[in-house]
Design a protein around this motif. Sequence first.
Motif, short mmCIF file in Angstrom:
data_model
loop_
_atom_site.label_atom_id
_atom_site.label_comp_id
_atom_site.label_asym_id
_atom_site.label_seq_id
_atom_site.Cartn_x
_atom_site.Cartn_y
_atom_site.Cartn_z
N ASP A 27 0.81 -1.22 0.00
CA ASP A 27 0.00 0.00 0.00
C ASP A 27 0.84 1.27 0.00
O ASP A 27 0.32 2.37 0.20
N ALA A 28 2.15 1.15 -0.24
CA ALA A 28 3.03 2.32 -0.21
C ALA A 28 2.63 3.32 -1.29
O ALA A 28 2.33 2.96 -2.43
N SER A 29 2.64 4.60 -0.94
CA SER A 29 2.31 5.65 -1.90
C SER A 29 3.52 5.96 -2.78
O SER A 29 4.66 5.60 -2.47
N GLU A 30 3.27 6.67 -3.87
CA GLU A 30 4.36 7.04 -4.78
C GLU A 30 5.36 7.96 -4.07
O GLU A 30 6.56 7.88 -4.30
N GLU A 31 4.86 8.80 -3.19
CA GLU A 31 5.75 9.70 -2.44
C GLU A 31 6.66 8.90 -1.51
O GLU A 31 7.86 9.20 -1.39
N GLU A 32 6.11 7.87 -0.86
CA GLU A 32 6.92 7.05 0.05
C GLU A 32 7.98 6.27 -0.73
O GLU A 32 9.12 6.12 -0.26
N ILE A 33 7.61 5.75 -1.90
CA ILE A 33 8.58 5.00 -2.71
C ILE A 33 9.69 5.92 -3.17
O ILE A 33 10.88 5.57 -3.13
N THR A 34 9.32 7.11 -3.62
CA THR A 34 10.33 8.08 -4.07
C THR A 34 11.28 8.45 -2.94
O THR A 34 12.51 8.52 -3.13
N ALA A 35 10.73 8.68 -1.75
CA ALA A 35 11.57 9.04 -0.60
C ALA A 35 12.52 7.90 -0.25
O ALA A 35 13.69 8.14 0.11
N LEU A 36 12.05 6.65 -0.36
CA LEU A 36 12.91 5.50 -0.05
C LEU A 36 14.05 5.40 -1.07
O LEU A 36 15.20 5.11 -0.69
#
Length: 428
Positions: A27-36
């Motif tokens: 359920d990770a958002s695109e913002e969370e993936i980008t930050a990772l």
Amino acid sequence: MQVTGMLYGAKMLQFVGFPTAEVLGPDASEEEITALIDRCGQVFVKPVFKGGVGKKGKAGLLGRAKDLKTALREKERLYFVEHRHGNQVAKANGVTFEGGVPAEHEVYFSITDSTRFRAPAMTLTHMGGMDIEEVDRKRVATVPFDPLTGLKAFVVANALSDIGAPKEIISPLVQHLPRLWELYHDYGMTTLELNPIRMRPERGGRLTPVACDFKCGFDRDDPRWQRLNLPSHVFSVDYSDFEQEINQLRTYQGQSDVYVVNAQGTILAPTFGGGANSLVSEMLGDDAIISSDFGGNPPYEKMKEVARICFKHWLKQSNVLFIIGGKSNNTDIFETLRAMADALREHFSKHGPTPLYVVLGRGGPNLVRGMGAIRDTCEALGLPYRIFGFDSDISEVIGYARAVDAWMKAGGRERVAATLKAVRPAAA
């Protein structure tokens, strides 16, 4: 009951303070993936399977991304991917995004209950990131240890020295690996494996072991795993209706371990004892419908229900009902065989007769009375049968069952059908 992957593995490792790679769930958002990606430089995209499924990396089920567009493309590819490993087929339901961990060294570590040493044993090598079977045995340490004292730091240190591990990784591993015994022991595990543990350099040059993949198995009869508060769906797998019915009967008394080997098989072989099960499964091959172990002195009611479920699903297609096991020490053979005989009689009464040849091989307490129950039922139903005692060679008994199956396929089934007797319906 197995768990693989870092989605829940990272949460379990937190109980003992073992460092892990950063993990985001399906359920990770695109913002969370980008930050990772920004923090770690890259992410690994891995499918989430129910239960434990191996060899995912070799099957190409591992995505790597250094930008969001690639990460989302790999998510689409792997989210519902199907994976076949041996005779096991699993379908993914989601993916994880795991932050990359830069490292020069990779380590394999596992703890398992060793039948060889009759004790827990640690397996350790500094050649991690690959199958342990492919590592030079000179570089692998397998060390049993006393469960009363646990995995001590000196056991890890001695093992690393014996296999010639680089000096810079010894101290960090000695500090962190003994913690994993607490996780293994305190929560009812039967195996715990981290592969790879990547040795991440920190400021000042010191290395920190970071778990990047996780696998564990639990003893489902040990209630300590419930302390982890894992959701029930973590342990679910794609069982057939038959396997689900049998598994619901698992209790503290009597085993009900079963697996469908070949849904088109012709020999229904309820087996008693792990050793007998291994030999029966190997020798019957694709002719066997199920692989099972129904030993452990099951009570009459449970054994009758197990037999009823087996007969309901498989008796119509079976040529041979092959009841086989080793010489029991504590199982009441009479109760076991009486339950199966009663279930067979009731099945014929409810569903009508079916051509079948019954082969029995067993040993143990009250054997003769149990054999008498099977004999009386077969004669009442008009079924041919052959009974082998405790002094019979089990491999020869299995060979006899296979020969009977071949005879049934070559016209014997029609001959048996002509001898079947009607059974009166059971009284309401």
